[in-house]
Design a protein around this motif. Structure first.
Motif, PDB file in Angstrom:
ATOM      1  N   LEU A 108      38.517  31.352  35.140  1.00 25.53           N
ATOM      2  CA  LEU A 108      37.472  31.628  34.159  1.00 25.53           C
ATOM      3  C   LEU A 108      36.160  31.977  34.859  1.00 25.53           C
ATOM      4  CD1 LEU A 108      38.052  28.844  31.456  1.00 25.53           C
ATOM      5  CD2 LEU A 108      38.384  31.293  31.165  1.00 25.53           C
ATOM      6  N   PHE A 109      35.794  31.174  35.850  1.00 25.87           N
ATOM      7  CA  PHE A 109      34.574  31.434  36.602  1.00 25.87           C
ATOM      8  C   PHE A 109      34.684  32.731  37.394  1.00 25.87           C
ATOM      9  CE2 PHE A 109      33.202  27.284  35.422  1.00 25.87           C
ATOM     10  CZ  PHE A 109      31.842  27.230  35.658  1.00 25.87           C
ATOM     11  N   ARG A 110      35.889  33.043  37.869  1.00 20.50           N
ATOM     12  CA  ARG A 110      36.082  34.293  38.597  1.00 20.50           C
ATOM     13  C   ARG A 110      35.661  35.478  37.726  1.00 20.50           C
ATOM     14  NH1 ARG A 110      35.938  36.872  42.907  1.00 20.50           N
ATOM     15  NH2 ARG A 110      34.377  37.711  41.510  1.00 20.50           N
ATOM     16  N   GLU A 111      36.029  35.455  36.447  1.00 14.23           N
ATOM     17  CA  GLU A 111      35.691  36.555  35.552  1.00 14.23           C
ATOM     18  C   GLU A 111      34.197  36.588  35.235  1.00 14.23           C
ATOM     19  OE1 GLU A 111      37.602  39.028  34.881  1.00 14.23           O
ATOM     20  OE2 GLU A 111      39.269  38.078  35.930  1.00 14.23           O
ATOM     21  N   VAL A 115      31.704  39.810  36.174  1.00 15.18           N
ATOM     22  CA  VAL A 115      30.784  40.483  35.255  1.00 15.18           C
ATOM     23  C   VAL A 115      29.360  40.451  35.812  1.00 15.18           C
ATOM     24  CG1 VAL A 115      29.744  40.373  32.959  1.00 15.18           C
ATOM     25  CG2 VAL A 115      32.206  40.063  33.218  1.00 15.18           C
ATOM     26  N   CYS A 116      28.961  39.318  36.386  1.00 12.34           N
ATOM     27  CA  CYS A 116      27.617  39.206  36.962  1.00 12.34           C
ATOM     28  C   CYS A 116      27.452  40.146  38.156  1.00 12.34           C
ATOM     29  CB  CYS A 116      27.340  37.764  37.372  1.00 12.34           C
ATOM     30  SG  CYS A 116      27.122  36.630  35.979  1.00 12.34           S
ATOM     31  N   ALA A 121      25.647  45.380  40.972  1.00 12.55           N
ATOM     32  CA  ALA A 121      26.070  46.697  41.462  1.00 12.55           C
ATOM     33  C   ALA A 121      27.557  46.855  41.170  1.00 12.55           C
ATOM     34  CB  ALA A 121      25.827  46.820  42.967  1.00 12.55           C
ATOM     35  N   PRO A 122      27.950  47.865  40.388  1.00 11.12           N
ATOM     36  CA  PRO A 122      29.374  48.081  40.105  1.00 11.12           C
ATOM     37  C   PRO A 122      30.170  48.226  41.397  1.00 11.12           C
ATOM     38  CG  PRO A 122      28.022  49.431  38.668  1.00 11.12           C
ATOM     39  CD  PRO A 122      27.096  48.832  39.694  1.00 11.12           C
ATOM     40  N   GLN A 123      31.329  47.555  41.439  1.00 14.62           N
ATOM     41  CA  GLN A 123      32.155  47.532  42.642  1.00 14.62           C
ATOM     42  C   GLN A 123      33.379  48.423  42.453  1.00 14.62           C
ATOM     43  OE1 GLN A 123      31.127  45.353  45.509  1.00 14.62           O
ATOM     44  NE2 GLN A 123      29.374  45.761  44.190  1.00 14.62           N
ATOM     45  N   ARG A 124      33.534  49.423  43.316  1.00 14.17           N
ATOM     46  CA  ARG A 124      34.701  50.316  43.266  1.00 14.17           C
ATOM     47  C   ARG A 124      35.706  49.855  44.313  1.00 14.17           C
ATOM     48  NH1 ARG A 124      36.753  55.634  44.754  1.00 14.17           N
ATOM     49  NH2 ARG A 124      37.467  56.702  42.863  1.00 14.17           N
ATOM     50  N   ILE A 125      36.892  49.477  43.861  1.00 15.99           N
ATOM     51  CA  ILE A 125      37.906  48.872  44.718  1.00 15.99           C
ATOM     52  C   ILE A 125      39.137  49.765  44.769  1.00 15.99           C
ATOM     53  CG2 ILE A 125      39.201  46.777  45.213  1.00 15.99           C
ATOM     54  CD1 ILE A 125      36.118  46.395  44.966  1.00 15.99           C
ATOM     55  N   ALA A 126      39.497  50.231  45.969  1.00 17.23           N
ATOM     56  CA  ALA A 126      40.712  51.021  46.144  1.00 17.23           C
ATOM     57  C   ALA A 126      41.893  50.084  46.393  1.00 17.23           C
ATOM     58  CB  ALA A 126      40.549  51.981  47.318  1.00 17.23           C
ATOM     59  N   LEU A 140      42.763  42.615  40.883  1.00 16.38           N
ATOM     60  CA  LEU A 140      42.158  42.000  39.706  1.00 16.38           C
ATOM     61  C   LEU A 140      41.950  40.502  39.910  1.00 16.38           C
ATOM     62  CD1 LEU A 140      44.172  43.813  36.875  1.00 16.38           C
ATOM     63  CD2 LEU A 140      41.815  44.258  37.598  1.00 16.38           C
ATOM     64  N   LYS A 141      42.895  39.859  40.573  1.00 17.40           N
ATOM     65  CA  LYS A 141      42.771  38.423  40.826  1.00 17.40           C
ATOM     66  C   LYS A 141      41.584  38.134  41.726  1.00 17.40           C
ATOM     67  CE  LYS A 141      45.296  34.409  42.636  1.00 17.40           C
ATOM     68  NZ  LYS A 141      46.555  33.921  43.248  1.00 17.40           N
ATOM     69  N   HIS A 142      41.348  38.976  42.724  1.00 18.15           N
ATOM     70  CA  HIS A 142      40.287  38.721  43.701  1.00 18.15           C
ATOM     71  C   HIS A 142      38.918  39.159  43.208  1.00 18.15           C
ATOM     72  CE1 HIS A 142      38.977  37.747  47.781  1.00 18.15           C
ATOM     73  NE2 HIS A 142      38.166  38.797  47.684  1.00 18.15           N
ATOM     74  N   PHE A 143      38.840  40.335  42.567  1.00 13.83           N
ATOM     75  CA  PHE A 143      37.536  40.879  42.175  1.00 13.83           C
ATOM     76  C   PHE A 143      37.222  40.703  40.695  1.00 13.83           C
ATOM     77  CE2 PHE A 143      38.437  43.209  46.098  1.00 13.83           C
ATOM     78  CZ  PHE A 143      37.215  43.129  46.746  1.00 13.83           C
ATOM     79  N   GLY A 144      38.203  40.327  39.895  1.00 16.81           N
ATOM     80  CA  GLY A 144      37.963  40.186  38.466  1.00 16.81           C
ATOM     81  C   GLY A 144      38.099  41.509  37.737  1.00 16.81           C
ATOM     82  N   LYS A 145      38.193  41.426  36.431  1.00 16.34           N
ATOM     83  CA  LYS A 145      38.487  42.606  35.618  1.00 16.34           C
ATOM     84  C   LYS A 145      37.277  43.514  35.416  1.00 16.34           C
ATOM     85  CE  LYS A 145      42.308  40.337  33.244  1.00 16.34           C
ATOM     86  NZ  LYS A 145      42.861  39.828  31.969  1.00 16.34           N
ATOM     87  N   ALA A 146      36.076  43.065  35.786  1.00 18.44           N
ATOM     88  CA  ALA A 146      34.900  43.929  35.651  1.00 18.44           C
ATOM     89  C   ALA A 146      34.827  44.953  36.778  1.00 18.44           C
ATOM     90  CB  ALA A 146      33.627  43.083  35.624  1.00 18.44           C
TER      91      ALA A 146
END
Length: 393
Positions: A108-111, A115-116, A121-126, A140-146
């Motif tokens: 929950l805190f990961r998500e 978002v924060c 700064a939006p994060q672009r993950i390849a 998604l598990k590491h960086f979250g769905k945002a």
């Protein structure tokens, strides 16, 4: 029975006077509980926005610091700090008192953190794609769905995307507890200056997926990646022994194919099921329930200690008897625990090899730095691939 159904039943009852009083009391108590939940929700909402405002202030301070430092104008501050996030998530789990399980609370805190960070700064993950693969799930598990997760065709493409700065970070698989090491990932570090900045451990649970239009009684083929088919071999032998098994490039591709086929099924994970709107006919069909894949997060910057870290190095050794023993002795002498070692050809040199070594600790730890310093004069080259937090979730 659902809560809504229970409420409707209470509304529709025609009880005796005593029963009516009991029902009225129950309804009043439910209303009281709901009002309490609403009040807590309002407080949570306010606190999340307060946290988001603090994250925005952090971003402002970082930008001002870069501006004052006199560095090149096009340089951006580093917003994502893996060591900080690892510390926060560990603190969440340590102070958690339930009834929510520690890992679920941390997710929950990961998500919220995701978002924060997106506000900063939006994060672009390849990641190694396509969409719906286990590498996608690890991202998604590491960086979250945002985070903005972008699929790449090959591991080499992930390295190139991060090296070019088109993506901030990359996610690549490195080893599976059943199938072993992913050589393409190790080879990627031999020609790249990128660092390892984090890791993800993902339990690999395979699902038997069908589409809404699938005719299960007429199945003629089952799609999946070759490794997934191997990991579910016994289950398939028992449950679908006469159905053709077709290996495809990824589990995401297997799930995608069901859109236009009524006689096929796929084996894939939860992300693929959600992404392609498929039904899990059977869950967790893998033969080894403890099967886990480890993924690496790759980026440019060095990471500060988090308190629970790993260090990865690649060593180019001389071609002589006892070379590996010489490399390992300093680790033992300085009390550094080696967690894994892998060997790869040292291209383009013929019959030359390099060793990839993972160890507990951070390069800033005195015993780790001393061990690596003692290894250097014994070999042709040592490169620290990165010190990074151990997987928390």
């Amino acid at each position: 029975m659902s809560e809504q159904s229970s409420d409707q039943n209470m509304d529709n009852l025609n009880p005796t006077a005593a029963g009516a009083n009991d029902t009225s009391t129950d309804q009043e108590f439910l209303n009281h509980l709901r009002q309490s939940i609403d009040a807590v929700d309002s407080e949570i909402h306010t606190l999340i926005n307060d946290r988001a405002k603090l994250a925005q202030q952090v971003a402002t301070v970082k930008k001002e610091h870069v501006a004052k430092s006199g560095v090149a104008a096009d340089r951006n501050p580093i917003f994502y700090r893996p060591e900080r996030e690892a510390q926060v998530l560990k603190a969440v789990m340590e102070r958690n008192t339930g009834p929510i399980a520690d890992e679920k609370m941390a997710r929950l805190f990961r998500e919220i953190m995701s978002v924060c960070l997106d506000l900063e700064a939006p994060q672009r993950i390849a990641f190694l794609g396509p969409v719906g693969t286990f590498t996608h799930a690890a991202a998604l598990k590491h960086f979250g769905k945002a985070a903005d997760t972008v699929p790449m065709t090959t591991i080499t493409d992930v390295f190139r995307e991060v090296e070019a700065g088109t993506a901030m970070y990359g996610v690549v698989p490195v080893e599976n507890s059943s199938e072993g090491v992913v050589n393409h990932t190790l080879d990627g570090f031999l020609s790249s200056t990128l660092k390892i900045i984090g890791e993800v451990e993902l339990p690999i649970h395979q699902n038997f997926l069908v589409a809404e239009h699938t005719k299960v009684e007429s199945l003629s083929r089952i799609y999946s990646h070759q490794q997934s088919l191997a990991q579910c071999r016994h289950w398939l032998d028992v449950n679908f022994p006469n159905v053709e098994r077709v290996a495809v490039s990824s589990n995401g591709e297997a799930a995608r194919r069901l859109k236009n086929e009524w006689h096929s099924a796929a084996i894939a994970g939860d992300v693929a099921a959600a992404e392609y709107d498929l039904h899990k006919l059977y869950s967790n069909i893998e033969d080894n329930p403890s099967n886990t894949t480890r993924f690496l997060i790759i980026g440019h910057e060095a990471i500060a200690p988090s308190g629970q870290d790993k260090t990865s190095i690649v060593v180019s050794a001389y071609d002589k008897a006892g070379a590996l023993i010489e490399i390992l002795k300093p680790l033992s002498y300085h009390g550094v625990s080696m967690t894994s070692i892998e060997t790869r050809p040292e291209r383009p040199n013929k019959w030359a090899y390099v060793f990839f070594i993972d160890m507990d600790g951070h390069i800033q730890d005195p015993n780790v730095s001393a061990a690596i310093a003692d290894i250097r004069p014994l070999v042709k080259d040592v490169r620290v691939l990165g010190s990074y937090p151990k997987a928390v979730l």
